[in-house]
Design an enzyme around this catalytic site. Structure first.
Site, PDB file in Angstrom:
ATOM      1  CG  ASP A 120      -2.282   0.572   0.973  1.00  0.00           C
ATOM      2  OD1 ASP A 120      -2.338   1.804   0.875  1.00  0.00           O
ATOM      3  OD2 ASP A 120      -3.274  -0.167   0.877  1.00  0.00           O
ATOM      4  CG  HIS A 162      -5.305   3.703   0.838  1.00  0.00           C
ATOM      5  ND1 HIS A 162      -4.968   2.384   0.618  1.00  0.00           N
ATOM      6  CD2 HIS A 162      -6.573   3.844   0.400  1.00  0.00           C
ATOM      7  CE1 HIS A 162      -5.992   1.754   0.060  1.00  0.00           C
ATOM      8  NE2 HIS A 162      -6.977   2.620  -0.075  1.00  0.00           N
ATOM      9  CB  SER A 201      -9.247   0.563  -0.164  1.00  0.00           C
ATOM     10  OG  SER A 201      -8.720   0.770  -1.434  1.00  0.00           O
TER      11      SER A 201
END
Length: 1349
Positions: free
Chosen positions: A49, A266, A452
């Site tokens: 990520d 994220h 996600s």
């Protein structure tokens, strides 16, 4: 009057924390309650990520007290610091010169047995997450501008204190005005460079360590030196104010320092969902609080956090190196080819199959249309693709809905099947959560939604199962990832998904695992393949009209896939024991499968026998009786005949989107469609051949019952085209439906919404409408779809034809007029108004250097073979003629690919003449604006394991699409004569309408009124041809013609000769005389060059003597003077070699004799060129010089004037030297200070006066604009300004020159000297903020070497 509610609500005493991070719907919470130690402990989960924040809450320790994150790895290399050669401290003091120019004071407590240090630097903004960088930049700029304003206030105060009666009032006032102006120039151009972080690296005898000067103070005397986090768990703050943490890694024997931060929030949020552990607030825990994490940053700082091939390849290597049990990847991109590519192969065959790592990935957020999956999550065998589900708890807490709707799949969640027929979405999990967030955001937790979020939720559930398996069944051999996947999919709760994917149920999956623990069949998965005439599919997917028009008989092959072990590799298995075990398992494998079909229109055999190599069977699909326009889904399920209750071992998905056919009206009415929350309606239409544009019209009639509030809808239309990613033909809109508007006379008007999109003829179009999942109420609407299309007919002259919206036309500019015939295949097309516009220049560059070599780095090893990855580096030279050039670099053979790419990575960087990177891109190239004209290097790196493949690409062109300053238009007409003459009228060809099936000739005048100056013959100009408002623009390519030969004109009207005297005389010469003349001129030019280059003075003097003699022998004094001036100019250049250096610099130092000689030569040149230079001034007043003789004379006069200005400039430099001789110091700053003092106090007064006279004379022959643009003038005259303390007047033109000068290799020396002069003037003005700014900017704007890409 509205009545109050019958009862008022009372506040809850407890917050519903269970809705923040949903675990109840997945049974994860119940599972951990039942089995407290099966909470993920004993597992390592890799997170591919943006990089986990080391300071995030909940991500410090596991539930059993271990480090939560086992390692932080920047897989992209964007945090790399390439270090210099080892060095020792030059004195007993522990000090080193840093890259920034600061002296670094080292910590005496550091242990460094070798005494060797390496230094490097990294720009803070190159490694800070965007949020942290933006806030830091804003604060720094605000602080800097306040300091700069104080300088302006001080100047204003001095101006106010001046008195008009003072003798030096005018001079001082002018100087202060110049300082104000200079401050304005500085302020307008200011951009914060950000902190430049100096790094020092050393080996302490056990491991590499590094310290970073985060305070930019140079003082590391008390600073700790961090080791690699993996070994030391060292974490530090890169920015205390921003709470931005970092860790370190070291590679290649200490040559590379990797500063690991994160490229966004994220990853931290994903990690929090998966495995956060909050001992004090367990209600905030992630799904698997006992799991450890491996942070693998695949998002690259240089390309806006997008994943790169380098990052992906290094990530899979790190997964294997750290023996991760699971991997989560909440990243992905659309792919043109599912289940293909070197990285996909590495994940599928090595990470999952051989190293037994369960790989989970998000399916994508590109729904609700079908086949919108992203790779790798929805497109790769054995990678678990996860869709996003929203339940009651999420709606209530995460999304704040006052009235939740039914549990559902998020509207935007990507749907299957993949383009090759596989289901795509294997399972669903909650797609929103409030979880851990990076400390630099100043938020402990944050809510996000998307697949996600569903992917780590599912991965956390899988970690619970792996943890439980290890604790119950031991860890002698890692559990097969296929076994875990089988359990998750087999026990998922049905949620009504059309393709059969369900909601994960952790407890049920564990019961399944225990019940089937001894069944070795659960260790395998199945590869399903369905070959067609053009491609091998992983399912049956009949999408287009011809595919569903008749009965299909298809061969299906199913083959079991067995997990393998690295121990069974030949080089690792000396005894053969592990290889024997694997072979025996395959030998013993036997499946007696019974098959069922879920729909009567699909038929399959009742049973098949299968060994380890699989089997093939025939399937009959009859779509002929299916309802057109709708989605039809079925499955062929295979059960173990000895354990039918277990559920299907594998399934063959069958998807049919039988499209509606379009009649001659070219319009389809989809009828009245009704919606409630979460409803999705899909209709499929066979786009007619020849259509290029579709128009979707939504009408909400005023008679419809629309009592509900307006609601947001998704209008999503999509076509699939082979070898194209799904966004190629896609329309995504979110109209708000249900607004009411009044009409005259009362009542309400119908609401109409329209949208258009480019379409490909012959491919099925899905029209998908969905009421957003969180919108209440019922809505009704009528929907229609119409098609238009105008295409080039056949393949005539200049035609590059295909039946798609990307049809292109090529026109050759050498043909004067080109004819293209157009047809309207599907309906009459009205209001045809052709407009041909060219927007960009397309130019191809060949590499000027190309090298193939192995990557000598421990990180860059091919996972399957263990060999070094190779790289091809291609360098292209690019020159821009203007500022702000926007271009898009492309390499059509290798770009626009990531997951399906055959190579490891393609990266592109653009460097300016200072070696500063101004742009970076990866496989998906985009436009970039080059702010300054000048020389650029475009460097392309292609990485691949096979050097031979790269060798074939060493001559690959780089294609540049360069935006034109203003579009160019081509004239068109429906009749040829209309383009060539106005004298013939009454043409019968009117155009404007193309009947259905008819042809319309269109003529293009290829004679552009003005060809863009950037374009050369053979280049291409590209743009578009618009035929009507209802059709898609066609691609247009125009080949630039040969240049026209300039007319010689008729000469001066007063002359009796059409040609100039000299031209006529030359024509009357014999060929032999002409040859001799050309030879003599060529030899003269060679001798002149050697006058400049000769190192030996005697050689130079001899050449000068010969050239002077030759010049003196000319019959014409004018010719003799002209040639002699050229000789003296070459001699002056040799004597005064430092024309671009500051007069007080070491490079500009002359002997007194040399300075006097330079003055003497300059005076001689002035005497020879003065008269002709005056002539140049006369020609300045003539608007147009026509005769050839006048043009020749003007050219000679301009050359003479240039020689005169050059000579006077050299004279100024020499006079400046003589006025200050003997006062030079060893450094520029000291020399400048000495010069100023000497010029005012000790210098020879006579020489100073002569220097001032030389400056005045030079100014007489130069225009104001010329002075501002000529660095040599500014450098030569600067000493006079400095001597007079006119620092402001000297500074402004220097600043403007530095801002406007092209960044070229040719003027590099000038730019360095001008920057040095700027810094000197700032120092003399005592403008410390600006001095510090440029000192900090220097190593950033002019790095010592090109950045490694």
């Amino acid at each position: 009057m509205m009545q109050p509610p019958a009862t008022a609500s009372t506040p809850r005493a407890e917050f519903p924390t269970h809705g923040l991070l949903p675990r109840a719907d997945t049974q994860a919470a119940d599972f951990v309650r039942k089995h407290p130690t099966y909470d993920g402990r004993g597992t390592v989960v890799a997170i591919l990520d943006t990089g986990i924040d080391p300071g995030a809450q909940g991500l410090q320790l596991t539930s059993d007290g271990k480090r939560k994150v086992v390692d932080f790895v920047d897989c992209t290399g964007s945090g790399d610091v390439v270090l210099g050669h080892p060095q020792s401290c030059p004195t007993d003091a522990l000090e080193l010169r840093a890259v920034s120019g600061r002296m670094l004071r080292l910590n005496p407590a550091w242990r460094n047995p070798t005494g060797e240090w390496r230094v490097g630097a990294k720009r803070f903004y190159d490694i800070a997450p965007p949020d942290a960088a933006a806030t830091t930049r804003s604060e720094r700029e605000d602080r800097f501008r306040r300091g700069a304003q104080r300088l302006r206030d001080a100047v204003d105060t001095r101006k106010a204190a001046l008195k008009s009666g003072d003798c030096d009032y005018d001079d001082e006032h002018a100087e202060l005005d110049a300082q104000v102006s200079a401050l304005a120039v500085l302020s307008d151009a200011y951009a914060d460079p950000g902190p430049l972080l100096d790094c020092v690296v050393f080996h302490d005898g056990d491991q590499w360590r590094a310290a970073i000067d985060t305070a930019e103070s140079g003082d590391l005397s008390d600073a700790p030196a961090l080791g690699a986090y993996r070994h030391t768990a060292d974490v530090a703050l890169l920015s205390k104010r921003r709470l931005l943490y970092y860790t370190l890694n070291f590679y290649d024997n200490g040559r590379i320092l990797s500063i690991v931060t994160s490229v966004g929030s994220h990853s931290t949020h994903v990690a929090g969902i998966l495995a956060a552990n909050h001992p004090e607030e367990p209600q905030n825990n992630g799904v698997a609080p006992g799991a450890q994490l491996l942070s693998l940053m695949i998002g690259d700082h240089r390309v806006g956090s997008m994943e790169t091939g380098v990052g992906l390849t290094r990530a899979v290597n790190a997964i294997v190196e750290h023996r991760a049990d699971l991997a989560n990847m909440s990243f992905g991109e659309p792919t043109a080819t599912p289940n293909a590519g070197q990285w996909v192969q590495a994940v599928r065959d090595e990470v999952i199959c051989r190293h037994r790592c369960l790989f989970v990935s998000s399916a994508g957020n590109e729904g609700p249309a079908l086949s919108t999956l992203g790779g790798p999550g929805g497109t790769t065998d054995d990678v678990i693709g996860v869709g996003a589900y929203v339940g009651y708890e999420q709606m209530q807490v995460d999304h704040g809905m006052y009235k939740p709707v039914n549990d559902t799949v998020f509207t935007w969640s990507s749907r299957g099947p993949s383009a090759d027929g596989a289901c795509g979405v294997d399972i669903y999990a909650p797609g929103s959560a409030t979880a851990s967030y990076p400390s630099y955001t100043l938020q402990r937790m944050h809510m996000n939604n998307g697949t996600s979020m569903s992917s780590p939720n599912l991965c956390g559930c899988a970690a619970l199962l792996v943890s439980a398996w290890k604790q119950e069944f031991g860890q002698a051999e890692r559990v097969s990832p296929y076994r875990i996947r089988n359990a998750l999919v087999a026990t998922a709760k049905s949620i009504g998904d059309q393709f059969g994917a369900g909601m994960v149920q952790t407890d049920a999956a564990w019961l399944f695992l225990r019940a089937h623990a001894k069944r070795t069949h659960e260790d395998v998965t199945f590869a399903v393949r369905v070959p067609t005439d053009t491609v091998t599919m992983r399912g049956i997917y009949l999408r287009n009209a011809d595919e569903s028009a008749h009965v299909r008989h298809m061969q299906v092959t199913a083959r079991p896939v067995f997990p393998t072990s690295v121990l069974a590799r030949l080089e690792s298995d000396g005894s053969g024991e592990h290889g024997q075990s694997e072979s025996q398992a395959q030998f013993d494998y036997e499946l007696r499968a019974v098959l069922t079909t879920s729909a009567a229109w699909v038929q399959a055999p009742e049973a098949i026998y299968m060994g380890s190599t699989g089997n093939t069977f025939t399937v009959r699909v009859d779509p002929t009786q299916l309802e057109p326009g709708r989605l039809h889904v079925a499955t062929i399920d295979a059960y173990d005949s000895r354990n039918v209750d277990r559920g299907p071992l594998f399934s063959v998905p069958v998807t049919v989107t039988k499209p509606l056919l379009v009649d001659e009206s070219a319009q389809v009415e989809l009828g009245a469609l009704q919606f409630r929350p979460t409803d999705i309606v899909r209709r499929f239409i066979a786009v007619p051949d020849g259509a290029t544009r579709a128009r979707i019209a939504i009408r909400i009639p005023n008679s419809a019952v629309q009592e509900s509030a307006p609601a947001t809808f998704y209008l999503h239309c999509l076509q699939l085209v082979p070898h194209e990613r799904h966004p190629a033909y896609e329309l995504k809109k979110q109209p708000v439906i249900g607004h009411k508007s009044s009409v005259a006379g009362g009542g309400t008007a119908a609401q109409v919404y329209t949208a258009t999109m480019a379409v490909a003829g012959g491919a099925t179009l899905e029209v998908c409408l969905a009421q957003s999942w969180n919108q209440h109420g019922a809505h009704e609407m009528d929907v229609s779809v119409s098609f238009n299309g105008i295409l080039p007919a056949g393949s005539g002259s200049g035609l590059v034809a295909n039946n798609s919206a990307q049809s292109g036309i090529a026109l050759n500019g050498n043909n004067t007029v080109e004819r293209i015939d157009f047809v309207a295949p599907i309906r009459p097309e009205y209001n045809v108004k052709p407009t041909a516009t060219l927007h960009r220049l397309r130019r191809a560059l060949r590499p000027h250097s190309a090298t193939v070599a192995s990557l000598d780095s421990e990180r860059d090893v091919h996972l399957a073979t263990g060999t070094e990855i190779c790289q091809l580096v291609l360098d292209y030279k690019l020159e821009t003629k203007t500022d702000k050039v926007t271009l898009r670099p492309r390499m059509p053979a290798v770009d626009t690919q990531i997951y399906e790419a055959w190579m490891d990575n393609v990266s592109l960087a653009i460097f300016d003449a200072n070696k500063r990177r101004v742009a970076a891109q990866i496989m998906y190239t985009k436009s970039v604006t080059l702010e300054r004209r000048g020389d650029y290097l475009v460097r392309v790196q292609i990485r691949h394991r096979n050097a031979a493949d790269l060798e074939k690409l060493k001559d690959m062109p780089l294609v540049l699409d360069i935006d034109l300053p203003s579009p160019a238009k081509l004239e068109t007409a429906f009749a040829l004569s209309s383009l060539l003459t106005n004298t013939v009228t009454g043409s019968p060809y009117k155009g404007g309408v193309i009947p259905r099936g008819g042809r319309l000739p269109l003529f293009f005048d290829t004679r552009l009124s003005t060809t863009p100056s950037e374009a050369a013959p053979g280049d291409a100009l590209v743009g578009s041809l618009s035929m009507s408002d209802l059709t898609t623009k066609l691609g247009l390519t125009y080949i630039v013609p040969a240049k026209a030969i300039a007319s010689s004109g008729n000469g001066d009207k007063g002359s009796s000769k059409k040609k100039g005297e000299s031209a006529q005389e030359e024509e009357e010469m014999s060929q032999a005389d002409r040859d001799r003349k050309e030879l003599e001129e060529a030899l003269r030019k060679v001798r002149l060059e050697w006058v400049k280059k000769a190192k030996d003075e005697s050689v130079r003097d001899g050449l000068v003597a010969d050239l002077v003699a030759a010049a003196s022998s000319k019959s014409s004094k004018e010719d003799a003077d002209e040639e002699l001036a050229g000789v003296l100019a070459a001699q002056l250049e040799a004597v005064d070699g430092a024309r671009t250096a500051l007069p007080w610099s070491e490079a500009a130092r002359l002997s007194e004799d040399a300075a006097k000689r330079a003055i003497e030569i300059a005076d001689q040149i002035a005497g020879l060129t003065y008269t002709r230079a005056l002539t140049a001034r006369l020609y300045e007043n003539q608007a147009d010089v026509k005769s050839e003789d006048d043009k020749r004379l003007k050219k000679q006069a301009d050359a003479a004037r240039a020689q005169l200005v050059g000579a006077l400039t050299a004279k100024c430099r020499a006079r400046a030297f003589l006025a200050t001789q003997g006062s030079f110091s060893t450094t520029a700053s000291e020399a400048s200070a000495d010069f100023v003092d000497v010029a005012k106090e000790e210098a020879n007064e006579e020489q100073a006066r002569e220097y001032e006279k030389a400056v005045v004379e030079l100014a007489r022959w130069t225009e104001t604009k010329q002075r501002a643009e000529d660095a040599k003038f500014l450098l030569a005259t600067a000493p006079l300004h400095i001597a007079r303390h006119h620092y402001g007047r000297a500074l402004r033109p220097v600043l403007e020159w530095l801002q406007k000068a092209p960044l070229q290799q040719a003027n590099a020396a000038e730019r360095r000297s001008m920057a040095e002069l700027r810094d000197l003037l700032l120092a003399r003005l005592q403008w410390a903020p600006w001095s510090d700014h440029f000192r900090a900017l220097a190593p950033i704007e002019s790095p010592a070497a090109y950045e490694v890409i």
